[in-house]
Design an enzyme around this catalytic site. Structure first.
Site, PDB file in Angstrom:
ATOM      1  N   LYS A   1     -19.749  -8.525 -13.240  1.00  0.00           N
ATOM      2  CA  LYS A   1     -19.482  -7.882 -11.894  1.00  0.00           C
ATOM      3  C   LYS A   1     -20.407  -6.580 -11.709  1.00  0.00           C
ATOM      4  O   LYS A   1     -21.429  -6.588 -10.792  1.00  0.00           O
ATOM      5  CB  LYS A   1     -18.169  -7.529 -11.524  1.00  0.00           C
ATOM      6  CG  LYS A   1     -17.772  -6.646 -10.348  1.00  0.00           C
ATOM      7  CD  LYS A   1     -18.335  -7.268  -8.961  1.00  0.00           C
ATOM      8  CE  LYS A   1     -18.661  -6.342  -8.037  1.00  0.00           C
ATOM      9  NZ  LYS A   1     -17.639  -6.493  -6.679  1.00  0.00           N
TER      10      LYS A   1
ATOM     11  N   CYS B 167     -19.931   0.295  -3.738  1.00  0.00           N
ATOM     12  CA  CYS B 167     -20.294  -0.689  -4.688  1.00  0.00           C
ATOM     13  C   CYS B 167     -21.758  -0.604  -5.310  1.00  0.00           C
ATOM     14  O   CYS B 167     -21.848  -0.002  -6.302  1.00  0.00           O
ATOM     15  CB  CYS B 167     -20.177  -1.960  -3.957  1.00  0.00           C
ATOM     16  SG  CYS B 167     -18.575  -2.350  -3.270  1.00  0.00           S
TER      17      CYS B 167
ATOM     18  N   ASP C 233       0.952  -1.090  -0.129  1.00  0.00           N
ATOM     19  CA  ASP C 233      -0.011   0.183   0.087  1.00  0.00           C
ATOM     20  C   ASP C 233       1.040   1.149  -0.160  1.00  0.00           C
ATOM     21  O   ASP C 233       2.034   1.187   0.700  1.00  0.00           O
ATOM     22  CB  ASP C 233      -0.996   0.095   1.207  1.00  0.00           C
ATOM     23  CG  ASP C 233      -2.239   0.961   0.992  1.00  0.00           C
ATOM     24  OD1 ASP C 233      -3.327   0.180   0.858  1.00  0.00           O
ATOM     25  OD2 ASP C 233      -2.025   2.024   0.887  1.00  0.00           O
TER      26      ASP C 233
ATOM     27  N   TYR D 261     -22.616   3.053   6.075  1.00  0.00           N
ATOM     28  CA  TYR D 261     -23.464   3.202   4.901  1.00  0.00           C
ATOM     29  C   TYR D 261     -24.360   1.650   5.096  1.00  0.00           C
ATOM     30  O   TYR D 261     -25.268   1.693   4.593  1.00  0.00           O
ATOM     31  CB  TYR D 261     -22.619   2.844   3.538  1.00  0.00           C
ATOM     32  CG  TYR D 261     -22.132   1.547   3.277  1.00  0.00           C
ATOM     33  CD1 TYR D 261     -20.806   1.188   3.847  1.00  0.00           C
ATOM     34  CD2 TYR D 261     -22.984   0.649   2.740  1.00  0.00           C
ATOM     35  CE1 TYR D 261     -20.396  -0.249   3.519  1.00  0.00           C
ATOM     36  CE2 TYR D 261     -22.360  -0.726   2.380  1.00  0.00           C
ATOM     37  CZ  TYR D 261     -21.109  -0.999   2.922  1.00  0.00           C
ATOM     38  OH  TYR D 261     -20.555  -2.203   2.311  1.00  0.00           O
TER      39      TYR D 261
ATOM     40  N   THR E 242     -12.246   2.007  -7.329  1.00  0.00           N
ATOM     41  CA  THR E 242     -12.617   2.407  -8.636  1.00  0.00           C
ATOM     42  C   THR E 242     -13.755   3.472  -8.506  1.00  0.00           C
ATOM     43  O   THR E 242     -14.999   2.878  -8.813  1.00  0.00           O
ATOM     44  CB  THR E 242     -12.993   1.306  -9.569  1.00  0.00           C
ATOM     45  OG1 THR E 242     -13.477   0.316  -9.151  1.00  0.00           O
ATOM     46  CG2 THR E 242     -11.691   0.838 -10.364  1.00  0.00           C
TER      47      THR E 242
ATOM     48  N   ASN F 109     -24.216  -6.053  -9.156  1.00  0.00           N
ATOM     49  CA  ASN F 109     -24.554  -5.044  -8.332  1.00  0.00           C
ATOM     50  C   ASN F 109     -25.756  -4.104  -8.831  1.00  0.00           C
ATOM     51  O   ASN F 109     -26.499  -3.798  -8.058  1.00  0.00           O
ATOM     52  CB  ASN F 109     -23.138  -4.119  -8.083  1.00  0.00           C
ATOM     53  CG  ASN F 109     -22.286  -4.668  -6.952  1.00  0.00           C
ATOM     54  OD1 ASN F 109     -22.616  -5.903  -6.425  1.00  0.00           O
ATOM     55  ND2 ASN F 109     -20.957  -4.138  -6.819  1.00  0.00           N
TER      56      ASN F 109
ATOM     57  N   THR G 297     -13.378  -3.675  -9.464  1.00  0.00           N
ATOM     58  CA  THR G 297     -14.628  -3.504 -10.044  1.00  0.00           C
ATOM     59  C   THR G 297     -14.453  -2.496 -11.166  1.00  0.00           C
ATOM     60  O   THR G 297     -14.333  -1.383 -10.962  1.00  0.00           O
ATOM     61  CB  THR G 297     -15.844  -2.934  -9.294  1.00  0.00           C
ATOM     62  OG1 THR G 297     -16.012  -4.279  -8.347  1.00  0.00           O
ATOM     63  CG2 THR G 297     -17.209  -3.137 -10.131  1.00  0.00           C
TER      64      THR G 297
HETATM   65  N1  SAJ Z   1     -29.514  -1.794   1.106  1.00  0.00           N
HETATM   66  C1  SAJ Z   1     -30.845  -1.223   1.414  1.00  0.00           C
HETATM   67  N2  SAJ Z   1     -31.760  -2.432   1.241  1.00  0.00           N
HETATM   68  C2  SAJ Z   1     -31.370  -3.670   1.154  1.00  0.00           C
HETATM   69  C3  SAJ Z   1     -29.880  -4.031   1.059  1.00  0.00           C
HETATM   70  C4  SAJ Z   1     -29.082  -3.201   1.044  1.00  0.00           C
HETATM   71  O1  SAJ Z   1     -31.349  -0.295   1.300  1.00  0.00           O
HETATM   72  O2  SAJ Z   1     -32.228  -4.597   0.995  1.00  0.00           O
HETATM   73  C5  SAJ Z   1     -28.534  -0.608   1.282  1.00  0.00           C
HETATM   74  C6  SAJ Z   1     -27.497  -0.815   2.420  1.00  0.00           C
HETATM   75  O3  SAJ Z   1     -27.949  -0.254   3.722  1.00  0.00           O
HETATM   76  C7  SAJ Z   1     -26.337   0.107   2.004  1.00  0.00           C
HETATM   77  C8  SAJ Z   1     -26.450  -0.358   0.073  1.00  0.00           C
HETATM   78  O4  SAJ Z   1     -27.718  -0.781   0.186  1.00  0.00           O
HETATM   79  O5  SAJ Z   1     -26.660   1.397   2.182  1.00  0.00           O
HETATM   80  C9  SAJ Z   1     -25.511  -1.471  -0.144  1.00  0.00           C
HETATM   81  O6  SAJ Z   1     -25.408  -2.330   0.633  1.00  0.00           O
HETATM   82  P1  SAJ Z   1     -25.419  -3.715   0.545  1.00  0.00           P
HETATM   83  O7  SAJ Z   1     -25.263  -4.820   1.502  1.00  0.00           O
HETATM   84  O8  SAJ Z   1     -26.479  -4.105  -0.496  1.00  0.00           O
HETATM   85  O9  SAJ Z   1     -24.031  -4.186  -0.537  1.00  0.00           O
HETATM   86  P2  SAJ Z   1     -22.445  -3.594  -0.397  1.00  0.00           P
HETATM   87  O10 SAJ Z   1     -22.343  -2.416  -1.151  1.00  0.00           O
HETATM   88  O11 SAJ Z   1     -21.908  -3.855   1.053  1.00  0.00           O
HETATM   89  O12 SAJ Z   1     -21.764  -4.980  -1.055  1.00  0.00           O
HETATM   90  C10 SAJ Z   1     -22.163  -5.369  -2.549  1.00  0.00           C
HETATM   91  C11 SAJ Z   1     -22.757  -6.775  -2.553  1.00  0.00           C
HETATM   92  N3  SAJ Z   1     -22.978  -6.914  -3.969  1.00  0.00           N
HETATM   93  C12 SAJ Z   1     -24.167  -7.778  -4.014  1.00  0.00           C
HETATM   94  O13 SAJ Z   1     -24.846  -8.426  -3.179  1.00  0.00           O
HETATM   95  C13 SAJ Z   1     -24.768  -8.062  -5.383  1.00  0.00           C
HETATM   96  C14 SAJ Z   1     -21.308  -7.612  -2.545  1.00  0.00           C
HETATM   97  O14 SAJ Z   1     -21.603  -8.977  -2.684  1.00  0.00           O
HETATM   98  C15 SAJ Z   1     -20.263  -7.039  -3.390  1.00  0.00           C
HETATM   99  O15 SAJ Z   1     -19.141  -7.711  -3.267  1.00  0.00           O
HETATM  100  C16 SAJ Z   1     -19.772  -5.520  -3.127  1.00  0.00           C
HETATM  101  O16 SAJ Z   1     -21.045  -4.943  -3.412  1.00  0.00           O
HETATM  102  C17 SAJ Z   1     -18.952  -4.965  -3.890  1.00  0.00           C
HETATM  103  O17 SAJ Z   1     -17.646  -4.972  -3.303  1.00  0.00           O
HETATM  104  O18 SAJ Z   1     -19.120  -4.812  -5.336  1.00  0.00           O
END
Ligand code: SAJ
Length: 411
Positions: free
Chosen positions: A207, A261, A35, A320, A86, A211, A122
């Site tokens: 990917k 993401c 890093d 978040y 990214t 998302n 990504t």
């Molecule tokens: N959120 C909602 N409602 C839900 C689920 C999530 O409002 O039902 C919100 C969360 O509170 C948060 C945001 O969405 O603010 C994103 O949270 P998340 O838990 O859905 O996802 P990330 O961003 O933590 O992780 C995602 C994941 N992608 C998928 O599930 C398709 C993870 O597997 C990926 O590795 C990650 O993005 C990434 O690094 O791309």
């Protein structure tokens, strides 16, 4: 030669790079984690991980007991795994590949002939062809001859990273089948899930598609929350019942979408494909509108309960999502921004995971925070608030995360 005889450099020790580097090392791969931030490397060398995640301390101990070193210098290695951030360009919505380009450039300065560069970050489809591939020729390498390229996008979810790192299926895109096999073997040292191999562009696209699918599903839940509000219906009850259908699985509405993401990646499709990505654009717009919607609800609730002063309003949660310490693109920060625009600042804010002061009105003690306000807006459903919910009895509670059984107001 097996991957256990190879030297691996993991470039970028953030949320993805660190657990990946540690997992490789803990499973016997010779890893140097790199890093450019000196404080990150100093902290890791001193035995301290740089963020909170379940099981990370144990994995760290297992890794350093084997072949794991940390450095600010790019090492000479056989395989480089690049895990740089990214972001997207706010104006064009296109991926900002500058971090990856800089990292790969630095790799190519020291890389021996025959080595493989794996981009894990990504990226939107075509980014590797456009921004990464040309760098090799500029450094005198010929891809497919004395240098190789692969893309292995990560899939782990913060909050359950280590389990998912081990158990999720993965994708490896490469130009040459034998390189895809080598990288499959590398990830197979710790990943028990299926590792699918394909070409680089397909790996890039899958990917983003994953998302975006989640973003659209959350947007649908958020839109339903707005529709149900108009008709005085409970959106949670509607979704709970609809999800009993064997082919329906609607996610949860919330105060917005944050993180690095789901709130970012779908924009790449909008930036690259414009009006062809119509549905995606509608979804990200709905999600982006949620902080404003929450602000309107707060104004209505203040009026309804006779709360005149914003300083009697407390926002619970700054990260978040629940039980992580990451505040990137957090819905609470988006909401605070909206409040500033509406000259509606002055609220109190508390999050058990955020020790530094990141916004005005931030408090660091749960009881003091609760005592200082009349209206508590739950923006993140941390385990802490679920366990200490009784402290909110007697307050007006606006619950945007469906965690408080006695909340007077819901999304
Ligand atoms: N959120 C909602 N409602 C839900 C689920 C999530 O409002 O039902 C919100 C969360 O509170 C948060 C945001 O969405 O603010 C994103 O949270 P998340 O838990 O859905 O996802 P990330 O961003 O933590 O992780 C995602 C994941 N992608 C998928 O599930 C398709 C993870 O597997 C990926 O590795 C990650 O993005 C990434 O690094 O791309």
């Amino acid at each position: 030669m097996s991957v256990f005889d190879k030297k691996v450099g993991v470039i970028g020790l953030g949320y993805i790079g660190l657990p990946t580097a540690l997992s490789l090392a803990a499973n016997g791969v010779d890893v140097t984690g790199v890093d450019i931030k000196e404080e990150t490397v100093a902290s890791l060398r001193a035995g301290k991980v740089t963020f909170k995640e379940d099981g990370l301390d144990g994995l760290f101990a297992a890794a350093v007991a084997k072949k794991m070193t940390f450095s600010t210098e790019y090492p000479v290695a056989d395989i480089y795994v690049v895990t740089m951030p990214t972001p997207y360009d706010e104006m064009t919505k296109k991926v900002d590949a500058s971090f990856i380009v800089r990292a790969v450039d630095s790799v190519l300065d020291v890389m021996p002939k025959g080595a493989v560069v794996v981009v894990e970050s990504t990226v939107s489809p075509g980014t590797i062809d456009e921004h990464v591939r040309p760098l090799f020729a500029r450094h005198g390498f010929t891809l497919g001859a004395d240098a190789h390229l692969a893309h292995a996008p990560e899939r782990i979810i913060p909050g359950n990273m280590l389990y998912e790192l081990e158990h999720n299926a993965r994708t490896v895109g490469a130009d040459e089948p034998e390189i895809a096999e080598l990288i499959r073997e590398l990830y197979g040292t710790f990943c028990k899930g299926e590792i699918v191999t394909t070409d680089i562009r397909t790996a890039e696209m899958t990917k983003i598609v994953e998302n975006t699918f989640r973003s659209i599903n959350i947007a649908y839940a958020n839109e339903l929350a707005k529709l149900c509000r108009v008709k005085g219906m409970d959106v949670q009850e509607v979704i709970r019942i609809a999800n009993k259908h064997p082919r329906v699985n609607i996610l949860s509405p919330g105060p917005g979408v944050g993180g690095h993401c789901i709130s970012v990646d779908p924009w790449f499709l909008v930036g690259d494909f414009g009006s062809l990505a119509e549905l995606t654009f509608a979804a990200v717009s709905v999600n982006a509108s949620m902080p404003e919607f929450v602000l309107e609800r707060i104004s209505g609730i203040k009026e309804k309960y006779g709360i005149k002063d914003n300083s009697r309003v407390g926002l619970y949660g700054l990260t978040y999502k629940e039980d992580v310490d990451d505040i990137r693109e957090s819905p609470t920060l988006q909401l605070l921004d909206c409040m500033k625009h509406h000259l509606a600042s002055g609220v109190k804010v508390y999050d058990p995971f955020v020790k530094d002061d990141v916004c005005d009105g931030q408090m660091h003690d749960f009881d003091e925070f609760v005592n200082a306000v009349d209206l508590v807006v739950i923006l993140v459903g941390h385990t802490e608030i679920k366990q200490r919910m009784s402290a909110l009895e007697g307050k007006t509670v606006f619950d945007t995360r469906n965690v408080c059984p006695f909340a007077q107001e819901k999304l």
